[in-house]
Design a protein around this motif. Structure first.
Motif, mmCIF file in Angstrom:
data_model
loop_
_atom_site.group_PDB
_atom_site.id
_atom_site.type_symbol
_atom_site.label_atom_id
_atom_site.label_comp_id
_atom_site.label_asym_id
_atom_site.label_seq_id
_atom_site.Cartn_x
_atom_site.Cartn_y
_atom_site.Cartn_z
ATOM 1 N N SER A 62 51.360 -17.729 58.422
ATOM 2 C CA SER A 62 51.327 -16.151 58.170
ATOM 3 C C SER A 62 50.138 -15.751 57.357
ATOM 4 N N ILE A 63 49.494 -14.902 57.748
ATOM 5 C CA ILE A 63 47.902 -14.230 57.447
ATOM 6 C C ILE A 63 48.170 -13.221 56.433
ATOM 7 N N PRO A 64 47.671 -13.467 55.391
ATOM 8 C CA PRO A 64 47.921 -12.547 54.245
ATOM 9 C C PRO A 64 46.595 -11.271 54.464
ATOM 10 N N PRO A 65 46.877 -10.102 53.901
ATOM 11 C CA PRO A 65 45.695 -9.152 54.008
ATOM 12 C C PRO A 65 44.487 -9.580 53.225
ATOM 13 N N LEU A 66 43.404 -9.423 53.894
ATOM 14 C CA LEU A 66 42.223 -10.164 53.487
ATOM 15 C C LEU A 66 41.017 -9.047 53.317
ATOM 16 N N THR A 67 40.088 -9.403 52.598
ATOM 17 C CA THR A 67 38.885 -8.820 52.520
ATOM 18 C C THR A 67 37.697 -9.803 52.781
ATOM 19 N N LEU A 68 36.746 -9.271 53.609
ATOM 20 C CA LEU A 68 35.456 -10.140 53.940
ATOM 21 C C LEU A 68 34.384 -9.635 53.246
ATOM 22 N N ASP A 69 33.400 -10.718 52.827
ATOM 23 C CA ASP A 69 32.195 -10.236 52.268
ATOM 24 C C ASP A 69 31.081 -11.069 52.760
ATOM 25 N N GLY A 70 30.268 -10.945 53.591
ATOM 26 C CA GLY A 70 29.302 -11.838 53.951
ATOM 27 C C GLY A 70 27.522 -11.194 54.138
ATOM 28 N N SER A 71 26.805 -12.112 54.627
ATOM 29 C CA SER A 71 25.643 -11.761 55.211
ATOM 30 C C SER A 71 25.177 -12.766 56.320
ATOM 31 N N VAL A 72 24.156 -12.284 57.024
ATOM 32 C CA VAL A 72 23.423 -13.039 57.983
ATOM 33 C C VAL A 72 21.998 -12.995 57.886
ATOM 34 N N ASP A 73 21.231 -14.117 57.820
ATOM 35 C CA ASP A 73 19.678 -14.022 57.563
ATOM 36 C C ASP A 73 19.328 -14.710 59.005
ATOM 37 N N MET A 74 18.163 -14.275 59.259
ATOM 38 C CA MET A 74 17.347 -14.522 60.465
ATOM 39 C C MET A 74 15.880 -14.848 60.272
ATOM 40 N N LYS A 75 15.349 -15.831 60.562
ATOM 41 C CA LYS A 75 13.963 -16.088 60.281
ATOM 42 C C LYS A 75 13.342 -16.912 61.231
ATOM 43 N N ARG A 76 12.533 -16.402 62.040
ATOM 44 C CA ARG A 76 11.896 -17.146 63.294
ATOM 45 C C ARG A 76 12.785 -17.906 64.128
ATOM 46 N N GLY A 77 14.020 -17.252 64.332
ATOM 47 C CA GLY A 77 14.867 -17.873 65.288
ATOM 48 C C GLY A 77 15.947 -18.738 64.706
ATOM 49 N N VAL A 78 15.860 -19.089 63.211
ATOM 50 C CA VAL A 78 16.643 -19.705 62.693
ATOM 51 C C VAL A 78 17.602 -18.856 61.723
ATOM 52 N N ILE A 79 19.083 -19.020 62.153
ATOM 53 C CA ILE A 79 20.151 -17.910 61.574
ATOM 54 C C ILE A 79 20.880 -18.767 60.671
ATOM 55 N N SER A 80 21.157 -18.302 59.702
ATOM 56 C CA SER A 80 21.862 -18.862 58.548
ATOM 57 C C SER A 80 22.844 -17.578 58.056
ATOM 58 N N GLY A 81 23.833 -18.012 57.373
ATOM 59 C CA GLY A 81 24.770 -16.994 57.044
ATOM 60 C C GLY A 81 25.916 -17.487 55.919
ATOM 61 N N ASP A 82 26.738 -16.497 55.306
ATOM 62 C CA ASP A 82 27.544 -16.790 54.185
ATOM 63 C C ASP A 82 28.724 -15.877 54.488
ATOM 64 N N LEU A 83 30.061 -16.418 54.549
ATOM 65 C CA LEU A 83 31.217 -15.446 54.824
ATOM 66 C C LEU A 83 32.170 -15.831 53.679
ATOM 67 N N ALA A 84 32.851 -14.847 53.117
ATOM 68 C CA ALA A 84 34.069 -15.243 52.202
ATOM 69 C C ALA A 84 35.124 -14.252 52.631
#
Length: 99
Positions: A62-84
């Motif tokens: 069972s998947i409860p109702p969710l809220t997502l909050d995150g970001s993606v950073d890109m610098k010279r082809g390197v991609i990093s991110g954070d998601l909650a």
């Protein structure tokens, strides 16, 4: 440079995901740079169980109702991110992913 005020993907009553930010050198992966913020709500993602899971597994999950909050950073082809992903009803953290 591409600036996005708001990019929205939604299926009414099921999910709404929005992104905003900027991207530079999108056609050149080695120089790609930018920042994207991601916000979303998933009030009813139960329908996804039947698409992504076997019938036996769908009965167990069972998947409860969710809220997502995150970001993606890109610098010279390197991609990093954070998601909650947090549970709407309790505020409990369900998922925290960082690269």
């Amino acid at each position: 440079r591409l600036s996005v005020d708001r990019l929205s993907v939604a299926m009414r009553d099921y999910f709404n995901i929005e992104a905003s930010g900027h991207v530079a050198d999108a056609m050149n992966p080695d120089n790609l740079s930018g920042h994207i913020d991601i916000d979303g709500s998933l009030p009813n993602v139960q329908f996804a169980r039947n698409i992504a899971l076997t019938p036996a597994m769908a009965k167990e999950i069972s998947i409860p109702p969710l809220t997502l909050d995150g970001s993606v950073d890109m610098k010279r082809g390197v991609i990093s991110g954070d998601l909650a992903a947090t549970v709407d009803r309790t505020g409990d953290m369900l998922l925290r992913a960082t690269t």
